[in-house]
Design an enzyme around this catalytic site. Structure first.
Site, PDB file in Angstrom:
ATOM      1  N   HIS A  57      20.667  48.844  -3.464  1.00  0.00           N
ATOM      2  CA  HIS A  57      20.483  49.765  -4.593  1.00  0.00           C
ATOM      3  C   HIS A  57      18.995  50.046  -4.746  1.00  0.00           C
ATOM      4  O   HIS A  57      18.278  49.333  -5.442  1.00  0.00           O
ATOM      5  CB  HIS A  57      21.061  49.149  -5.878  1.00  0.00           C
ATOM      6  CG  HIS A  57      21.232  50.141  -6.982  1.00  0.00           C
ATOM      7  ND1 HIS A  57      22.458  50.452  -7.520  1.00  0.00           N
ATOM      8  CD2 HIS A  57      20.335  50.913  -7.646  1.00  0.00           C
ATOM      9  CE1 HIS A  57      22.313  51.357  -8.478  1.00  0.00           C
ATOM     10  NE2 HIS A  57      21.022  51.649  -8.570  1.00  0.00           N
ATOM     11  N   HIS A  76      16.426  53.558  -5.009  1.00  0.00           N
ATOM     12  CA  HIS A  76      16.346  55.016  -5.116  1.00  0.00           C
ATOM     13  C   HIS A  76      15.112  55.555  -4.402  1.00  0.00           C
ATOM     14  O   HIS A  76      13.995  55.096  -4.659  1.00  0.00           O
ATOM     15  CB  HIS A  76      16.297  55.433  -6.583  1.00  0.00           C
ATOM     16  CG  HIS A  76      17.578  55.235  -7.320  1.00  0.00           C
ATOM     17  ND1 HIS A  76      18.503  56.243  -7.481  1.00  0.00           N
ATOM     18  CD2 HIS A  76      18.095  54.152  -7.942  1.00  0.00           C
ATOM     19  CE1 HIS A  76      19.538  55.795  -8.178  1.00  0.00           C
ATOM     20  NE2 HIS A  76      19.314  54.516  -8.463  1.00  0.00           N
ATOM     21  N   ASP A 136      13.589  58.412  -4.837  1.00  0.00           N
ATOM     22  CA  ASP A 136      12.631  59.001  -5.766  1.00  0.00           C
ATOM     23  C   ASP A 136      12.096  57.987  -6.775  1.00  0.00           C
ATOM     24  O   ASP A 136      11.294  58.345  -7.651  1.00  0.00           O
ATOM     25  CB  ASP A 136      13.237  60.210  -6.497  1.00  0.00           C
ATOM     26  CG  ASP A 136      14.562  59.893  -7.164  1.00  0.00           C
ATOM     27  OD1 ASP A 136      15.161  58.852  -6.844  1.00  0.00           O
ATOM     28  OD2 ASP A 136      15.017  60.696  -8.009  1.00  0.00           O
ATOM     29  N   GLY A 186      22.665  59.316 -12.892  1.00  0.00           N
ATOM     30  CA  GLY A 186      22.290  60.118 -14.038  1.00  0.00           C
ATOM     31  C   GLY A 186      22.783  59.489 -15.329  1.00  0.00           C
ATOM     32  O   GLY A 186      23.253  58.347 -15.327  1.00  0.00           O
ATOM     33  N   GLU A 201      25.805  50.131 -16.583  1.00  0.00           N
ATOM     34  CA  GLU A 201      24.365  50.000 -16.838  1.00  0.00           C
ATOM     35  C   GLU A 201      24.093  50.447 -18.275  1.00  0.00           C
ATOM     36  O   GLU A 201      23.637  49.666 -19.101  1.00  0.00           O
ATOM     37  CB  GLU A 201      23.560  50.849 -15.855  1.00  0.00           C
ATOM     38  CG  GLU A 201      22.053  50.728 -16.045  1.00  0.00           C
ATOM     39  CD  GLU A 201      21.271  51.676 -15.149  1.00  0.00           C
ATOM     40  OE1 GLU A 201      20.061  51.432 -14.979  1.00  0.00           O
ATOM     41  OE2 GLU A 201      21.852  52.654 -14.624  1.00  0.00           O
ATOM     42  N   ASP A 261      16.296  48.702  -7.590  1.00  0.00           N
ATOM     43  CA  ASP A 261      16.607  49.952  -8.283  1.00  0.00           C
ATOM     44  C   ASP A 261      15.504  50.971  -8.029  1.00  0.00           C
ATOM     45  O   ASP A 261      15.687  51.902  -7.258  1.00  0.00           O
ATOM     46  CB  ASP A 261      16.828  49.713  -9.774  1.00  0.00           C
ATOM     47  CG  ASP A 261      17.511  50.875 -10.471  1.00  0.00           C
ATOM     48  OD1 ASP A 261      18.105  51.721  -9.771  1.00  0.00           O
ATOM     49  OD2 ASP A 261      17.469  50.932 -11.708  1.00  0.00           O
TER      50      ASP A 261
END
Length: 375
Positions: free
Chosen positions: A25, A27, A29, A187, A217, A314
């Site tokens: 996990h 990201h 970006d 999102g 989450e 994350d």
């Protein structure tokens, strides 16, 4: 502890960064280098709140540490803003892989939302191809730098609020032979149940394509239930609030008695991996039900109960972290040792979106690396 990356065990020191790791996990970006943002911002004509790499990195971590997932997500306007051309996407992906290699990662799945990178005229297919080109370059760099074989897959992500699920699912399927290994939705979680993208999940299921879903989450048990039932999720992105379905019935100095609800039992019995991200879970308020310190995180409860817990970053930029740092923090907080670290990596290896043969090979590589470290 003896430093950010060393673990003291029986009088010996082990460099956690050198241990073989799996990143599930992470990201794209959320893992840019501050210096890269500064340089790309000039090319993209984007104004920044700080003008040095150190100051910018501190700004991101401060802004993200809000206790609110929506506010946390606002920081991504800057990172996605500098990822709007093919060269920029390739550079970010290449450096991302280089940084994974420096952190001891031998297998990683990078998630990102292609729909966020179309502002300068690129198509969805072109942005996926640009990121894959950067990943391939990063893997080549890693082989030259560390000599380790590094495998990386893309997790193509659809944004819940944009209702482009089918389009992004079709994109993932078109590139399943070109580096894309799975699908995700991300999102704002509250108010956007996975069932909203039911048609996309149906399409993926019909094509036997693996799915992980951000759930548990910011949302509660209904979000996790929908991820499993509507999304057919094989993993839960975070999933930390599954602990709401676990009740403490009693405890004494030596023991704690708990009961699991049906949802928690299902996740445990099916060995559905939880992609836990300790630092991020603190920043976004995901564990506010239990407290505001890492010691309050239900990570250890889930681990002791036998859930398939995994350790993740994350967003390395926003949380100013790495897998090495996350493991160090968990060791400091819960007293874990290298044997525990190995369990976390083997849990992650078993949950990767690879063939069973490749998962077994990855597990063997992890065990061999921990054997060398003295486990």
């Amino acid at each position: 502890m003896s430093g950010a990356g060393e673990y003291l065990l029986d009088g010996g020191r082990v460099d956690i960064a050198s241990l073989p790791k799996v990143s599930l996990h992470d990201h794209l970006d959320g893992g840019l280098r501050p210096q890269t943002i500064l340089e790309l911002a000039d090319e993209h004509g984007l104004a920044l709140p700080e003008q040095t790499a150190d100051a910018l990195g501190e700004w991101f971590s401060t802004q993200a540490d809000s206790g609110s997932l929506p506010q946390y997500l606002e920081t991504f306007a800057l990172t996605t803003g500098v990822m709007q051309t093919a060269p920029a996407l390739a550079r970010v992906a290449r450096e991302f892989v280089q940084d994974l290699d420096a952190d001891g990662v031998i297998y990683g799945e990078i998630r990102w939302a292609p729909e966020q990178h179309l502002e300068r005229g690129l198509t969805l297919d072109e942005v996926v191809e640009a990121v894959q080109a950067g990943i391939d370059q990063g893997i080549e760099d890693a082989m030259r730098t560390s000599g380790r074989e590094l495998r990386i897959g893309q997790l193509v992500t659809a944004l819940r609020q944009n209702d482009r699920g089918v389009e992004i699912a079709e994109l993932a399927l078109r590139h399943r032979g070109n580096g894309v290994v799975g699908f995700d939705i991300a999102g704002p979680e509250a108010g956007f149940l996975p069932s909203r993208m039911g048609e996309a999940f149906d399409l993926l299921a019909e094509n036997w394509f693996p799915v992980t879903v951000h759930a548990g989450e910011a949302g509660d048990l209904d979000s996790i239930s929908s991820a499993l039932l509507d999304g057919r999720a094989l993993r839960l992105g975070h999933g930390v609030r599954l602990a709401l379905d676990i009740s403490i019935e009693g405890e004494d100095d030596a023991n704690t008695w708990v009961s699991l609800g049906r949802l928690a039992h299902w996740v445990k019995d099916r060995e559905i991996a939880l992609e836990l991200s300790p630092s991020s879970n603190l920043q976004t308020g995901a564990i506010e039900e239990w407290g505001d310190d890492l010691a309050d995180h239900p990570f250890d409860l889930l681990y002791q109960l036998g859930f398939r817990v995994t350790v993740n970053t994350d967003n390395r930029l926003m949380s100013d972290t790495s897998l090495t740092k996350e493991l160090s923090l968990l060791a400091d907080t819960f007293g874990y040792d290298l044997a525990d670290f190995e369990v976390f990596q083997l849990n992650a290896a078993a949950a990767t979106f690879q063939s069973v043969e490749d998962r077994e090979e990855l597990a063997d590589r992890i065990s061999a690396g921990f054997d060398e470290a003295g486990v």
